[in-house]
Motif scaffolding. Structure first.
Motif, PDB file in Angstrom:
ATOM      1  N   ASP A 105      -3.856  -1.272  -2.397  1.00  0.00           N
ATOM      2  CA  ASP A 105      -3.615  -1.541  -0.981  1.00  0.00           C
ATOM      3  C   ASP A 105      -2.743  -2.773  -0.753  1.00  0.00           C
ATOM      4  O   ASP A 105      -2.116  -2.892   0.311  1.00  0.00           O
ATOM      5  N   ASP A 106      -2.727  -3.707  -1.715  1.00  0.00           N
ATOM      6  CA  ASP A 106      -1.944  -4.924  -1.526  1.00  0.00           C
ATOM      7  C   ASP A 106      -0.686  -4.953  -2.391  1.00  0.00           C
ATOM      8  O   ASP A 106      -0.083  -6.004  -2.597  1.00  0.00           O
ATOM      9  N   ARG A 107      -0.284  -3.784  -2.900  1.00  0.00           N
ATOM     10  CA  ARG A 107       0.911  -3.716  -3.739  1.00  0.00           C
ATOM     11  C   ARG A 107       1.950  -2.806  -3.090  1.00  0.00           C
ATOM     12  O   ARG A 107       1.621  -1.753  -2.548  1.00  0.00           O
ATOM     13  N   CYS A 108       3.205  -3.223  -3.164  1.00  0.00           N
ATOM     14  CA  CYS A 108       4.324  -2.439  -2.658  1.00  0.00           C
ATOM     15  C   CYS A 108       5.208  -2.058  -3.844  1.00  0.00           C
ATOM     16  O   CYS A 108       5.609  -2.920  -4.630  1.00  0.00           O
ATOM     17  N   VAL A 143       1.419   7.584 -13.977  1.00  0.00           N
ATOM     18  CA  VAL A 143       1.001   6.197 -14.210  1.00  0.00           C
ATOM     19  C   VAL A 143       1.386   5.297 -13.039  1.00  0.00           C
ATOM     20  O   VAL A 143       0.653   4.348 -12.708  1.00  0.00           O
ATOM     21  N   VAL A 144       2.511   5.580 -12.395  1.00  0.00           N
ATOM     22  CA  VAL A 144       2.908   4.762 -11.241  1.00  0.00           C
ATOM     23  C   VAL A 144       1.949   4.988 -10.083  1.00  0.00           C
ATOM     24  O   VAL A 144       1.512   4.034  -9.421  1.00  0.00           O
ATOM     25  N   ALA A 145       1.608   6.241  -9.824  1.00  0.00           N
ATOM     26  CA  ALA A 145       0.674   6.540  -8.732  1.00  0.00           C
ATOM     27  C   ALA A 145      -0.662   5.848  -8.947  1.00  0.00           C
ATOM     28  O   ALA A 145      -1.277   5.342  -7.995  1.00  0.00           O
ATOM     29  N   SER A 146      -1.112   5.785 -10.201  1.00  0.00           N
ATOM     30  CA  SER A 146      -2.411   5.164 -10.489  1.00  0.00           C
ATOM     31  C   SER A 146      -2.358   3.653 -10.359  1.00  0.00           C
ATOM     32  O   SER A 146      -3.409   3.007 -10.250  1.00  0.00           O
ATOM     33  N   GLY A 192       0.796  -1.216   0.000  1.00  0.00           N
ATOM     34  CA  GLY A 192       0.000   0.000   0.000  1.00  0.00           C
ATOM     35  C   GLY A 192       0.828   1.265   0.000  1.00  0.00           C
ATOM     36  O   GLY A 192       0.288   2.356   0.216  1.00  0.00           O
ATOM     37  N   HIS A 193       2.129   1.127  -0.247  1.00  0.00           N
ATOM     38  CA  HIS A 193       3.024   2.289  -0.205  1.00  0.00           C
ATOM     39  C   HIS A 193       3.925   2.326  -1.433  1.00  0.00           C
ATOM     40  O   HIS A 193       4.259   1.295  -2.011  1.00  0.00           O
ATOM     41  N   ILE A 194       4.340   3.551  -1.792  1.00  0.00           N
ATOM     42  CA  ILE A 194       5.379   3.758  -2.790  1.00  0.00           C
ATOM     43  C   ILE A 194       6.586   4.309  -2.053  1.00  0.00           C
ATOM     44  O   ILE A 194       6.554   5.420  -1.523  1.00  0.00           O
ATOM     45  N   TYR A 195       7.638   3.502  -1.977  1.00  0.00           N
ATOM     46  CA  TYR A 195       8.845   3.872  -1.255  1.00  0.00           C
ATOM     47  C   TYR A 195       9.873   4.467  -2.211  1.00  0.00           C
ATOM     48  O   TYR A 195      10.102   3.943  -3.302  1.00  0.00           O
ATOM     49  N   GLY A 196      10.504   5.537  -1.797  1.00  0.00           N
ATOM     50  CA  GLY A 196      11.627   6.112  -2.523  1.00  0.00           C
ATOM     51  C   GLY A 196      12.911   5.739  -1.814  1.00  0.00           C
ATOM     52  O   GLY A 196      13.137   6.156  -0.676  1.00  0.00           O
ATOM     53  N   LEU A 197      13.740   4.910  -2.471  1.00  0.00           N
ATOM     54  CA  LEU A 197      15.031   4.513  -1.907  1.00  0.00           C
ATOM     55  C   LEU A 197      16.092   5.487  -2.413  1.00  0.00           C
ATOM     56  O   LEU A 197      16.421   5.497  -3.603  1.00  0.00           O
ATOM     57  N   LEU A 198      16.607   6.321  -1.517  1.00  0.00           N
ATOM     58  CA  LEU A 198      17.545   7.365  -1.889  1.00  0.00           C
ATOM     59  C   LEU A 198      18.929   7.047  -1.345  1.00  0.00           C
ATOM     60  O   LEU A 198      19.077   6.449  -0.278  1.00  0.00           O
ATOM     61  N   GLY A 199      19.933   7.457  -2.083  1.00  0.00           N
ATOM     62  CA  GLY A 199      21.314   7.265  -1.653  1.00  0.00           C
ATOM     63  C   GLY A 199      22.260   7.840  -2.676  1.00  0.00           C
ATOM     64  O   GLY A 199      21.904   8.019  -3.843  1.00  0.00           O
ATOM     65  N   MET A 200      23.460   8.124  -2.248  1.00  0.00           N
ATOM     66  CA  MET A 200      24.475   8.632  -3.162  1.00  0.00           C
ATOM     67  C   MET A 200      24.861   7.544  -4.157  1.00  0.00           C
ATOM     68  O   MET A 200      24.644   6.350  -3.917  1.00  0.00           O
ATOM     69  N   ASN A 201      25.458   7.948  -5.271  1.00  0.00           N
ATOM     70  CA  ASN A 201      26.009   6.968  -6.196  1.00  0.00           C
ATOM     71  C   ASN A 201      27.045   6.113  -5.461  1.00  0.00           C
ATOM     72  O   ASN A 201      27.911   6.637  -4.758  1.00  0.00           O
ATOM     73  N   GLY A 202      26.910   4.789  -5.606  1.00  0.00           N
ATOM     74  CA  GLY A 202      27.837   3.894  -4.935  1.00  0.00           C
ATOM     75  C   GLY A 202      27.431   3.496  -3.539  1.00  0.00           C
ATOM     76  O   GLY A 202      28.129   2.711  -2.883  1.00  0.00           O
ATOM     77  N   ALA A 203      26.294   4.019  -3.055  1.00  0.00           N
ATOM     78  CA  ALA A 203      25.861   3.682  -1.693  1.00  0.00           C
ATOM     79  C   ALA A 203      25.366   2.247  -1.583  1.00  0.00           C
ATOM     80  O   ALA A 203      25.322   1.684  -0.492  1.00  0.00           O
TER      81      ALA A 203
END
Length: 282
Positions: free
Chosen positions: A175-178, A168-171, A27-38
């Protein structure tokens, strides 16, 4: 959905993660952030079962990712940063590959291609890199797997396409998708993700929803001579700043500012973010 417990991993003698613990829910869209090479791509590969941890565990829906069971693969689609597509049209690609995913929706695939303005009847190898990326993103969305992972999906997309990508990603979220999206181009995920995960110095240093973050700090422009802030960057009208939360004030999260603050090892800010609501009000 996804549970990482004391996961340690690296290549050769280089350790990328050290006892990482992480929980991601449907039920969430996660943003995985990090520097190049992290190690963002490597973390996603651990989740997808493409590499195996030195120690610790990674499970998806209670199943070890490393086992790569058919039931696991049917519910996972991974859009890698580097893509290699066959010399088929998008339509033929869907015909040959879609049946591996029980919930694949061909109509949704064709509609998303149209939204992206990508022809369905041209060989994929004749398309530009950006168009090929859109085809794979459209296919991944149409699989309707419970877990969709995308590694730097906006690389190669022009500005209008990035806006369409967010739409399109938001749409496609249910609830059962990550959905997990990694990027170092932080602004590409504005108005899309609801939770920020930051990988830095071999650790997950932040895993919080945007709603949780704005309950703890403010993002605002303040005068250039101000000193009352947790982190700030100069702009033409003063300072873009992260400040202590004041009662009754709510501001939009500036993810780029937040990310820059975290990777400078700003302990005051990370301590403020990692406080529980109870600790804040004591």
């Amino acid at each position: 959905m996804i549970e990482l417990s004391q996961l340690t991993f690296g290549y050769g003698k280089q350790k990328l993660f050290d006892n990482i613990t992480l929980s991601l829910k449907p039920g969430h869209i996660y943003g995985l952030l990090g520097m190049n090479g992290a190690g963002k791509s490597t973390l996603l590969k651990n989740i997808a079962g493409l590499v195996f941890p030195w120690s610790g565990t990674c499970t998806v829906n209670g199943v070890s990712a490393a086992k790569r069971l058919p039931s696991f693969l049917q519910e996972l689609f991974f859009v890698p940063e580097e893509i290699y597509l066959p010399a088929l049209t998008a339509t033929k690609f869907a015909d040959s590959t879609g049946h591996f995913y029980p919930k694949f929706d061909n109509k949704q695939f064709i509609q998303t291609l149209a939204d992206f303005d990508v022809p369905a009847d041209r060989p994929l190898t004749k398309l530009s890199y950006g168009q090929q990326k859109k085809v794979l993103i459209a296919f991944g969305l149409a699989t309707n797997t419970s877990l969709l992972i995308m590694d730097e999906p906006t690389n190669g997309l022009d500005i209008p396409s990035k806006a369409q990508f967010r739409k399109v990603v938001a749409s496609a979220l249910t609830d059962d998708r990550c959905i997990v999206i990694s990027t170092h181009q932080v602004r590409d995920l504005d108005n899309l993700i609801d939770t920020v995960v930051v990988l830095h110095n071999q650790q997950i240093v932040l895993n919080q929803s945007l709603d949780e973050i704005v309950e703890k700090v403010n993002f605002e422009t303040i005068p250039a001579n101000s000193t009352n802030y947790l982190y700030a960057e100069e702009n033409i009208s003063g300072l873009n700043a992260i400040t202590q939360k004041t009662e009754g004030s709510y501001t939009k999260v500036d993810m780029e500012l937040l990310f820059n603050a975290i990777i400078t090892n700003n302990k005051t800010l990370t301590d403020a973010l990692n406080q529980t609501n109870h600790e804040q009000h004591v």
